[in-house]
Design an enzyme around this catalytic site. Structure first.
Site, PDB file in Angstrom:
ATOM      1  N   HIS A 125      25.884 124.487  48.277  1.00  0.00           N
ATOM      2  CA  HIS A 125      26.185 125.848  47.856  1.00  0.00           C
ATOM      3  C   HIS A 125      26.417 126.756  49.058  1.00  0.00           C
ATOM      4  O   HIS A 125      25.483 127.118  49.781  1.00  0.00           O
ATOM      5  CB  HIS A 125      25.042 126.392  46.992  1.00  0.00           C
ATOM      6  CG  HIS A 125      25.268 127.790  46.524  1.00  0.00           C
ATOM      7  ND1 HIS A 125      24.243 128.695  46.358  1.00  0.00           N
ATOM      8  CD2 HIS A 125      26.412 128.453  46.207  1.00  0.00           C
ATOM      9  CE1 HIS A 125      24.745 129.861  45.959  1.00  0.00           C
ATOM     10  NE2 HIS A 125      26.055 129.732  45.860  1.00  0.00           N
ATOM     11  N   SER A 141      26.629 127.732  41.969  1.00  0.00           N
ATOM     12  CA  SER A 141      25.586 128.662  42.401  1.00  0.00           C
ATOM     13  C   SER A 141      24.477 128.794  41.373  1.00  0.00           C
ATOM     14  O   SER A 141      23.508 129.506  41.611  1.00  0.00           O
ATOM     15  CB  SER A 141      26.200 130.043  42.676  1.00  0.00           C
ATOM     16  OG  SER A 141      26.945 130.483  41.562  1.00  0.00           O
ATOM     17  N   ASN A 152      20.125 132.626  44.529  1.00  0.00           N
ATOM     18  CA  ASN A 152      20.604 133.296  43.326  1.00  0.00           C
ATOM     19  C   ASN A 152      19.493 133.605  42.343  1.00  0.00           C
ATOM     20  O   ASN A 152      19.591 134.576  41.585  1.00  0.00           O
ATOM     21  CB  ASN A 152      21.706 132.472  42.650  1.00  0.00           C
ATOM     22  CG  ASN A 152      23.079 132.955  43.052  1.00  0.00           C
ATOM     23  OD1 ASN A 152      23.372 134.134  42.981  1.00  0.00           O
ATOM     24  ND2 ASN A 152      23.910 132.041  43.508  1.00  0.00           N
ATOM     25  N   GLU A 155      22.870 126.126  50.836  1.00  0.00           N
ATOM     26  CA  GLU A 155      21.785 125.466  50.106  1.00  0.00           C
ATOM     27  C   GLU A 155      22.215 124.029  49.798  1.00  0.00           C
ATOM     28  O   GLU A 155      23.295 123.805  49.251  1.00  0.00           O
ATOM     29  CB  GLU A 155      21.493 126.187  48.793  1.00  0.00           C
ATOM     30  CG  GLU A 155      20.834 127.546  48.979  1.00  0.00           C
ATOM     31  CD  GLU A 155      20.597 128.264  47.657  1.00  0.00           C
ATOM     32  OE1 GLU A 155      19.504 128.830  47.491  1.00  0.00           O
ATOM     33  OE2 GLU A 155      21.504 128.265  46.801  1.00  0.00           O
TER      34      GLU A 155
END
Length: 285
Positions: A142, A121, A192, A154
């Site tokens: 991800h 992440s 993130n 992702e």
């Protein structure tokens, strides 16, 4: 390797994320092997998979046939030699050297065509791929917690990732019922990096004594968020969240806006990891 060539998927790490990823791969019809060195973690993953599917059946999201398909396709192992797969997804601790070590071992056991995907992440895919033979097959995939429910994935291309590899992972995400978003390589990628300040600023407010945990969470919910930052950290895992923040702090050359919180570190040191440990910013036992 194209999507239609992927028949077997290996998932390394049977924690919360790895278990969820393996579950949805098995549900989608792929022969899936979930690996972990810890036998107790594997046993917990087996139980959690059945519980998750049963909850899906209760809610009308899954059928008994879906359950049979998933459980028939899913196997559990502590033997790396069984990880001979067309695609391998790692979902282990957020430490570059650990991810590289795992991929090096897997690369030595599998052909050059095997895709190596990381569920990291925060760590740039380019860094993970740097030490791996045939880095063009290394890609980011991800998922978000809980992986069997959250739709977003992702798909991250490192500097050496082949476009064909990223496209295959995008197609796979769609087959898994997910919504893939293509991203270029950067610490934290998209979600993130943006969301980090949701946690970091909330922790700064707590450190400064501006408000307590419950007040901050209630105010954020009143502002339209489904969960406050502390509730969300407990759900994700306080240790996981702290690890991601620390990784991004280092990757952005110790930019103060990503500075990890002393309060969060103390929680991690005390073993207060959130829902999974029974205690985090809130108590669950």
């Amino acid at each position: 390797m194209k999507l239609e060539e992927i028949k077997t998927i290996g998932v390394v790490g049977a924690g919360t994320m790895g278990q969820g990823i393996a579950q949805i791969c098995a549900q989608a019809g792929f022969k899936t092997i979930l690996f972990d060195i810890n036998a107790q973690v594997l046993e917990k993953a087996k139980a959690t998979t059945t519980q998750n599917i049963d909850k899906g059946i209760e809610r009308g999201k899954l059928t008994e046939e879906d359950k049979k398909t998933a459980l028939d396709n899913l196997s559990f192992t502590g033997d790396t030699l069984q990880l001979s797969c067309h695609l391998i997804i790692e979902a282990v601790v957020e430490r570059l050297e650990v991810k590289q070590s795992i991929f090096k071992e897997l690369a030595s056991m599998n052909p050059a065509e095997t895709i190596l995907a990381s569920n990291t992440s925060s760590i740039p895919i380019t860094q993970i791929a740097a030490a791996i033979p045939h880095p063009e097959r290394v890609v980011g995939m991800h998922f978000f917690n809980p992986a069997h429910i959250m739709k977003l994935v992702e798909v991250i291309s490192g500097a050496t990732t082949a476009p064909e590899t990223a496209e295959t992972i995008k197609a796979l995400a769609l087959k898994l019922g997910k919504t893939p978003v293509m991203a270029k390589d950067s610490p934290g990628f998209i979600v993130n990096r943006v969301a980090r300040h949701f946690y970091v600023e909330a922790l700064k407010l707590l450190e400064e004594g501006v408000a307590d945990v419950e007040t901050i969470d209630k105010l954020m919910q009143a502002s339209g968020f489904k969960m406050g930052p502390f509730e969300l950290m407990d759900l994700i895992g306080v240790d996981t969240n702290y690890s991601v923040t620390t990784s991004m702090f280092e990757a952005f050359h110790y930019d103060s806006k990503f500075r990890p919180s002393r309060i969060q570190q103390q929680k991690v040191d005390a073993g207060h990891h959130g829902r999974k440990s029974g205690k985090g910013f809130y108590t669950y036992v």
